[in-house]
Design a protein around this motif. Structure first.
Motif, PDB file in Angstrom:
ATOM      1  N   PHE A 137     -25.288  -6.869 -13.219  1.00  0.00           N
ATOM      2  CA  PHE A 137     -24.644  -7.716 -12.297  1.00  0.00           C
ATOM      3  C   PHE A 137     -23.730  -7.142 -11.343  1.00  0.00           C
ATOM      4  CE2 PHE A 137     -20.960 -10.672 -11.890  1.00  0.00           C
ATOM      5  CZ  PHE A 137     -21.723 -11.896 -11.280  1.00  0.00           C
ATOM      6  N   GLY A 138     -23.300  -5.839 -11.686  1.00  0.00           N
ATOM      7  CA  GLY A 138     -22.616  -5.029 -10.558  1.00  0.00           C
ATOM      8  C   GLY A 138     -23.414  -4.920  -9.319  1.00  0.00           C
ATOM      9  N   GLY A 139     -24.631  -4.639  -9.657  1.00  0.00           N
ATOM     10  CA  GLY A 139     -25.591  -4.540  -8.424  1.00  0.00           C
ATOM     11  C   GLY A 139     -25.717  -5.575  -7.719  1.00  0.00           C
ATOM     12  N   VAL A 140     -25.748  -6.727  -8.429  1.00  0.00           N
ATOM     13  CA  VAL A 140     -25.750  -8.000  -7.578  1.00  0.00           C
ATOM     14  C   VAL A 140     -24.577  -8.547  -6.729  1.00  0.00           C
ATOM     15  CG1 VAL A 140     -25.994 -10.500  -7.952  1.00  0.00           C
ATOM     16  CG2 VAL A 140     -27.393  -9.003  -9.350  1.00  0.00           C
ATOM     17  N   MET A 141     -23.672  -7.761  -7.131  1.00  0.00           N
ATOM     18  CA  MET A 141     -22.225  -8.333  -6.585  1.00  0.00           C
ATOM     19  C   MET A 141     -22.047  -7.362  -5.444  1.00  0.00           C
ATOM     20  SD  MET A 141     -20.912 -10.997  -7.912  1.00  0.00           S
ATOM     21  CE  MET A 141     -19.642 -11.074  -7.013  1.00  0.00           C
ATOM     22  N   LYS A 142     -22.679  -6.278  -5.392  1.00  0.00           N
ATOM     23  CA  LYS A 142     -22.587  -5.161  -4.281  1.00  0.00           C
ATOM     24  C   LYS A 142     -22.981  -5.938  -2.928  1.00  0.00           C
ATOM     25  CE  LYS A 142     -23.127  -0.389  -5.906  1.00  0.00           C
ATOM     26  NZ  LYS A 142     -23.850   0.535  -5.537  1.00  0.00           N
ATOM     27  N   GLY A 143     -23.666  -6.973  -3.115  1.00  0.00           N
ATOM     28  CA  GLY A 143     -24.081  -7.569  -1.823  1.00  0.00           C
ATOM     29  C   GLY A 143     -23.253  -8.756  -1.157  1.00  0.00           C
ATOM     30  N   VAL A 144     -22.170  -8.754  -1.962  1.00  0.00           N
ATOM     31  CA  VAL A 144     -21.348 -10.034  -1.740  1.00  0.00           C
ATOM     32  C   VAL A 144     -21.007 -10.235  -0.342  1.00  0.00           C
ATOM     33  CG1 VAL A 144     -19.181  -8.770  -2.268  1.00  0.00           C
ATOM     34  CG2 VAL A 144     -19.427 -11.234  -2.497  1.00  0.00           C
ATOM     35  N   SER A 145     -20.621  -9.028   0.236  1.00  0.00           N
ATOM     36  CA  SER A 145     -20.158  -9.206   1.756  1.00  0.00           C
ATOM     37  C   SER A 145     -21.472  -9.684   2.677  1.00  0.00           C
ATOM     38  CB  SER A 145     -19.814  -7.639   2.302  1.00  0.00           C
ATOM     39  OG  SER A 145     -19.545  -7.860   3.533  1.00  0.00           O
ATOM     40  N   GLY A 146     -22.555  -9.110   2.473  1.00  0.00           N
ATOM     41  CA  GLY A 146     -23.640  -9.236   3.161  1.00  0.00           C
ATOM     42  C   GLY A 146     -24.080 -10.875   2.950  1.00  0.00           C
ATOM     43  N   VAL A 147     -24.122 -11.111   1.736  1.00  0.00           N
ATOM     44  CA  VAL A 147     -24.348 -12.606   1.375  1.00  0.00           C
ATOM     45  C   VAL A 147     -23.461 -13.712   1.939  1.00  0.00           C
ATOM     46  CG1 VAL A 147     -24.721 -14.404  -0.515  1.00  0.00           C
ATOM     47  CG2 VAL A 147     -25.858 -12.277  -0.574  1.00  0.00           C
ATOM     48  N   PHE A 148     -22.178 -13.408   1.720  1.00  0.00           N
ATOM     49  CA  PHE A 148     -21.211 -14.066   2.236  1.00  0.00           C
ATOM     50  C   PHE A 148     -21.319 -14.140   3.934  1.00  0.00           C
ATOM     51  CE2 PHE A 148     -17.004 -15.751   3.599  1.00  0.00           C
ATOM     52  CZ  PHE A 148     -16.608 -16.706   2.790  1.00  0.00           C
ATOM     53  N   PHE A 149     -21.378 -13.203   4.418  1.00  0.00           N
ATOM     54  CA  PHE A 149     -21.772 -13.230   5.903  1.00  0.00           C
ATOM     55  C   PHE A 149     -22.592 -14.229   6.183  1.00  0.00           C
ATOM     56  CE2 PHE A 149     -23.254 -11.203   9.911  1.00  0.00           C
ATOM     57  CZ  PHE A 149     -21.962 -11.348  10.535  1.00  0.00           C
ATOM     58  N   ALA A 150     -23.721 -14.331   5.445  1.00  0.00           N
ATOM     59  CA  ALA A 150     -24.676 -15.040   5.699  1.00  0.00           C
ATOM     60  C   ALA A 150     -24.375 -16.672   5.687  1.00  0.00           C
ATOM     61  CB  ALA A 150     -26.136 -14.872   4.718  1.00  0.00           C
ATOM     62  N   TYR A 151     -23.178 -16.852   5.137  1.00  0.00           N
ATOM     63  CA  TYR A 151     -22.710 -18.154   4.965  1.00  0.00           C
ATOM     64  C   TYR A 151     -21.740 -18.516   5.920  1.00  0.00           C
ATOM     65  CZ  TYR A 151     -25.164 -19.724   0.660  1.00  0.00           C
ATOM     66  OH  TYR A 151     -26.200 -19.969  -0.323  1.00  0.00           O
ATOM     67  N   ILE A 152     -21.083 -17.561   6.676  1.00  0.00           N
ATOM     68  CA  ILE A 152     -19.981 -17.865   7.428  1.00  0.00           C
ATOM     69  C   ILE A 152     -20.204 -18.709   8.791  1.00  0.00           C
ATOM     70  CG2 ILE A 152     -18.320 -16.805   9.379  1.00  0.00           C
ATOM     71  CD1 ILE A 152     -18.158 -14.408   7.433  1.00  0.00           C
TER      72      ILE A 152
END
Length: 570
Positions: free
Chosen positions: A266-281
Motif C-alpha cells: 500500500f505504501g507503493g500505491v500511496m507514493k503516486g499520490v502527488s501524480g495522481v492528485f495532479f491528474a485531478y486538479i
C-alpha cells in the motif's frame, strides 16, 4: 486588530455588491460578465481542466510505484475530490459569485484566511499553468517531429536545463563515462552548442511554450463564449481519442501483468499520490466562472460532480489498460500512453496520442487561464489588490487587465525556466484550498433545501467519526509510534498536524453533531497533503509568509470591508 483581520463579508453583501454593478471596481455600474454557460458547458470545462497532463504523463510513474494497484489510488483520490466537490457545490449554490474558494473563505472564515487562500490559489494556478505550458511544448515538438518538421533544440527548452546538460556531458566525457550520457542530456548539450549568442551567453528559450500561452491568453481575453466553444471542441475530441485508446488497448492486455496487484504494498500505491492528485486538479476552476453561468445555483454543482465522475471512470480504465498491456516495471516514462503502444508495435496509435496530448494540455491551460484572472478580479473588488485587476472590458466583458497580467506571469517563466520539478506545489496548494472549503462548510449555518438549488446532504458524524478515529489509531498504532522515534522526527510534522486535527474534529463531531461529508473531506485532503513531503511543506509555508507580508503592507489598509467598518464606527 485580531477582530478586524478576521472580519467576514456576509453572503447577502457579496450577492448585493455583484448585482449592483460592483463587478468592475474601477467603473461601478458599468460592464458585467456575460452569462453564457450551462451545465453541459460546465461539465465539459471540468473535463477539460482534469483530463490533461496527468493522464498523459504522471500516471506512468504512479503505475511504476504502485503497480496495477494504482487503480485503488485513483478511487481514493476521486472519493477525496468528491467530498470536496460536494462542499464546493454547497458554497456555489449559496454564493454564485466568481472567486472560488477565496470568496467562500471570506464569507466563512474572514478576511485574513480569505487572503491566504486567494494567495494560495495564485500559486496553484500560476505554477500549474507554467508546468502545463512546458509540458505542451514537449508534446508539440514531438508531434512536429512526426511530421518531419524539426524545431531547433535551443528554441524548445529553458536556458538552465541546456547549460546543466552541457556541463554534465562535458564532465562525463572527461571521465570517459559515456554510458551515463542519456538522450535527454544529448539534446540539452546540443541546444547549448548550437544556440546563437555572444561570449558566454546563449540565446535559449522555450518558444512553443510562449506561443501557446499567447494564443490561450488571447482567446480568454476576447470572451467566455469563444473560450467555451474552443473548450467544448477540444474536450469532445480528446475524450473520443482516450476512449479509442482504451478500446484498442484492451485487445493487447495480458492478464498476467496484473499480478501481483500491489507489488510494493500500500505504501507503493500511496507514493503516486502527488501524480495522481495532479491528474485531478482543475475541477474546482469552473467555480470561478459562477457569474458567467446562466443558472449557477443549479448548474455549477452538477457540472463539478458530473465532470469528476466521468474523469474518474476514464482514469481507472486507462490505468487498467496501461498496467495490463506492459509490466508496471516499464512505466517509469514521461509519455506512458505513447510508450505502451510503441511497445506493442502500434506506432501509428502513438502519433494519435501525441496529437491528443497537445489538445488535452492546451485545454487544461485554457481553463486555468480563465480561472486565475477571475480570482484576481474578486480580490481586487474587495480592495485586497489594486482596482485595475477588476477592470471589465466594455466590449468583450472579461477581466481584461487581470487576463493580460496572467498571460505575462505564465509566459515569461515558461519561456526561460524549468519548473516541472515543483508541480508538487500545485498539488499541495490545491489540497489546502480543498481543506479550507470543507472547513468553511462546517461554519455555515445549516439551511433547508430550496427548489432549484443544490443542498449538501446532512449525515450526523457524532458516532461515525469517533469510531473511525479509534479504529485508525488501533490499526496504525505502530506507524504512529514510529513518527516519534525516527532519526528525522521533525520531518514528520505534517503527520503530527494531521493527528492533532483528527483528534480535534473527533471531539467536535461528537459534541456539535457536525456534518459528515465536510469532515471526511477535510481529513482526507489534509492526509493527502501529509503525503507530499517535508520539503514541499516548507516551500508552501514560505510562499504563505510572502503573502502575509503583502497583506499587512497593502491589502489590510486598502480593504473595502475594513474601510466600511471603520466608517460605520465613526
Amino acid at each position: 486588530m485580531s477582530k478586524s483581520i478576521f472580519r467576514k463579508k456576509s453572503i447577502h453583501k457579496i450577492l448585493v455588491d455583484v448585482s449592483s454593478g460592483f463587478s468592475d471596481a474601477e467603473h461601478s455600474g458599468g460592464s458585467h460578465l456575460k452569462k453564457e454557460l450551462n451545465v453541459k458547458d460546465l461539465t465539459l470545462m471540468g473535463i477539460a481542466a482534469v483530463v490533461g497532463a496527468g493522464i498523459f504523463s504522471t500516471i506512468g510513474l504512479a503505475s511504476f510505484n504502485g503497480g496495477p494497484g494504482v487503480t485503488i489510488l485513483f478511487v481514493i483520490t476521486a472519493v477525496t475530490c468528491g467530498f470536496s466537490a460536494l462542499c464546493y457545490a454547497e458554497f456555489a449554490s449559496r454564493i454564485p459569485v466568481a472567486g472560488s474558494a477565496y470568496t467562500y473563505a471570506y464569507a466563512s472564515f474572514g478576511e485574513l484566511i480569505a487572503w491566504i487562500i486567494g494567495w494560495d490559489l495564485l500559486m496553484e494556478y500560476a505554477i500549474g499553468n507554467i508546468a502545463v505550458a512546458i509540458s505542451w511544448s514537449t508534446y508539440f515538438v514531438n508531434l512536429m517531429e512526426g511530421f518531419h518538421i524539426h524545431i531547433p533544440a535551443y528554441l524548445t527548452m529553458d536556458y538552465y536545463s541546456a547549460f546543466k546538460a552541457h556541463s554534465q556531458v562535458a564532465a562525463f566525457t572527461a571521465s570517459h563515462n559515456l554510458a551515463a550520457i542519456t538522450d535527454e542530456l544529448k539534446q540539452g548539450a546540443m541546444a547549448w552548442s548550437s544556440a546563437p549568442g555572444f561570449g558566454g551567453f546563449r540565446l535559449i528559450a522555450n518558444i512553443p511554450a510562449l506561443f501557446i500561452v499567447v494564443v490561450i491568453t488571447y482567446l480568454v481575453y476576447i470572451g467566455i463564449r469563444e473560450t467555451k466553444k474552443a473548450t467544448n471542441a477540444m474536450v469532445i475530441l480528446k475524450i473520443a481519442i482516450v476512449l479509442a485508446v482504451i478500446c484498442i488497448g484492451f485487445f493487447y492486455v495480458t492478464p498476467a501483468n496484473w499480478h501481483p496487484f500491489m507489488p510494493n504494498g500500500f505504501g507503493g500505491v500511496m507514493k503516486g499520490v502527488s501524480g495522481v492528485f495532479f491528474a485531478y486538479i482543475g475541477f474546482d476552476a469552473i467555480s470561478t466562472t459562477a457569474e458567467e453561468c446562466q443558472s449557477p445555483q443549479r448548474d455549477l454543482p452538477r457540472g463539478m460532480i458530473y465532470s469528476l465522475i466521468i474523469c474518474t471512470v476514464l482514469y481507472i480504465l486507462i490505468a487498467i489498460v496501461l498496467t495490463g498491456m506492459v509490466s508496471y516495471k516499464d512505466l517509469a516514462v514521461g509519455d506512458p500512453l505513447a510508450y505502451v503502444f510503441n511497445k506493442v508495435h502500434l506506432p501509428g496509435i502513438s502519433g494519435i496520442i501525441s496529437f491528443s496530448a497537445v489538445i488535452a494540455t492546451a485545454s487544461v491551460l485554457l481553463i486555468f487561464q480563465v480561472g486565475q484572472p477571475r480570482i484576481w478580479m474578486s480580490m481586487s473588488r474587495d480592495g485586497l489588490l489594486p482596482k485595475a485587476f477588476s477592470r471589465i472590458h466594455p466590449k468583450y466583458h472579461t477581466p481584461s487587465f487581470a487576463t493580460i497580467v496572467t498571460g505575462f506571469v505564465v509566459a515569461i517563466p515558461a519561456l526561460f525556466m524549468n519548473l516541472t520539478a515543483v508541480t508538487d506545489l500545485t498539488s499541495i496548494g490545491t489540497l489546502f484550498a480543498f481543506v479550507l472549503v470543507c472547513g468553511g462548510v462546517l461554519l455555515l449555518p445549516r439551511e433547508a433545501a430550496k427548489a432549484g438549488r443544490f443542498h449538501l446532504p446532512y449525515f450526523n458524524s457524532k458516532y461515525i467519526v469517533p469510531v473511525l478515529f479509534v479504529v485508525g489509531v488501533y490499526f496504525f498504532r505502530n506507524d504512529i509510534w514510529a513518527l516519534f522515534t525516527g532519526a528525522n522526527a521533525h520531518e514528520n510534522f505534517p503527520m503530527f498536524l494531521f493527528i492533532i486535527l483528527s483528534a480535534v474534529l473527533t471531539v467536535a463531531s461528537f459534541v456539535k453533531n457536525l456534518s459528515l461529508i465536510p469532515v471526511l473531506g477535510l481529513l482526507s485532503c489534509f492526509y493527502l497533503m501529509t503525503e507530499l513531503g517535508y520539503t514541499n511543506w516548507l516551500r508552501f509555508l514560505i510562499w504563505l509568509v510572502i503573502g502575509l507580508v503583502i497583506y499587512f503592507t497593502y491589502s489590510y489598509k486598502n480593504s473595502v470591508l475594513g474601510k466600511e467598518k471603520a466608517h460605520t464606527q465613526e
